[in-house]
Scaffold this motif. Structure first.
Motif, PDB file in Angstrom:
ATOM      1  N   SER A  74     -14.464 -43.772  15.226  1.00 18.78           N
ATOM      2  CA  SER A  74     -15.544 -42.916  15.690  1.00 18.78           C
ATOM      3  C   SER A  74     -16.893 -43.435  15.223  1.00 18.78           C
ATOM      4  CB  SER A  74     -15.329 -41.485  15.170  1.00 18.78           C
ATOM      5  OG  SER A  74     -16.218 -40.600  15.794  1.00 18.78           O
ATOM      6  N   SER A  75     -17.877 -43.270  16.087  1.00 16.78           N
ATOM      7  CA  SER A  75     -19.261 -43.621  15.769  1.00 16.78           C
ATOM      8  C   SER A  75     -20.154 -42.659  16.541  1.00 16.78           C
ATOM      9  CB  SER A  75     -19.552 -45.057  16.183  1.00 16.78           C
ATOM     10  OG  SER A  75     -19.619 -45.164  17.593  1.00 16.78           O
ATOM     11  N   LYS A  76     -21.436 -42.839  16.447  1.00 20.31           N
ATOM     12  CA  LYS A  76     -22.373 -41.985  17.183  1.00 20.31           C
ATOM     13  C   LYS A  76     -22.289 -42.189  18.693  1.00 20.31           C
ATOM     14  CE  LYS A  76     -25.585 -41.466  13.399  1.00 20.31           C
ATOM     15  NZ  LYS A  76     -26.927 -41.648  12.895  1.00 20.31           N
ATOM     16  N   LEU A  77     -21.532 -43.207  19.117  1.00 16.46           N
ATOM     17  CA  LEU A  77     -21.381 -43.500  20.539  1.00 16.46           C
ATOM     18  C   LEU A  77     -20.120 -42.901  21.140  1.00 16.46           C
ATOM     19  CD1 LEU A  77     -22.462 -47.252  20.495  1.00 16.46           C
ATOM     20  CD2 LEU A  77     -23.867 -45.244  21.018  1.00 16.46           C
ATOM     21  N   GLY A  78     -19.264 -42.304  20.294  1.00 20.08           N
ATOM     22  CA  GLY A  78     -18.047 -41.688  20.792  1.00 20.08           C
ATOM     23  C   GLY A  78     -16.881 -41.861  19.837  1.00 20.08           C
TER      24      GLY A  78
END
Length: 84
Positions: A74-78
């Motif tokens: 997981s990251s801020k992009l999904g």
């Protein structure tokens, strides 16, 4: 919940010899690093007042008792959850 309206959610099913992987990828805001280790614990939810917090813990338990695994990226992009 985490993805914006009309954003894409990708589902892939792949066979690797005798195993199958199912992955779900969203374009949401991601799961903060500090709670990623908690998402597989029973009764944990990042959405107070909604749900039971059992979904991913049940998925992990069922997968692992049958010799599989569950992985989270997981990251801020999904977020991507893959069940093998």
């Amino acid at each position: 919940h985490a993805s914006a309206p009309k954003s894409e959610i990708k589902i892939a099913i792949l066979q690797h010899e005798s195993k199958i992987s199912i992955s779900v990828v969203d374009q949401g805001h991601g799961i903060p690093v500090e709670i990623q280790s908690l998402v597989f614990q029973p009764d944990f939810t990042s959405k107070p007042g909604t749900g039971t917090g059992l979904g991913l813990s049940v998925v992990k338990h069922i997968s692992e008792t049958r010799g599989g695994s569950v992985q989270l990226q997981s990251s801020k992009l999904g977020t991507k959850v893959e069940v093998i």
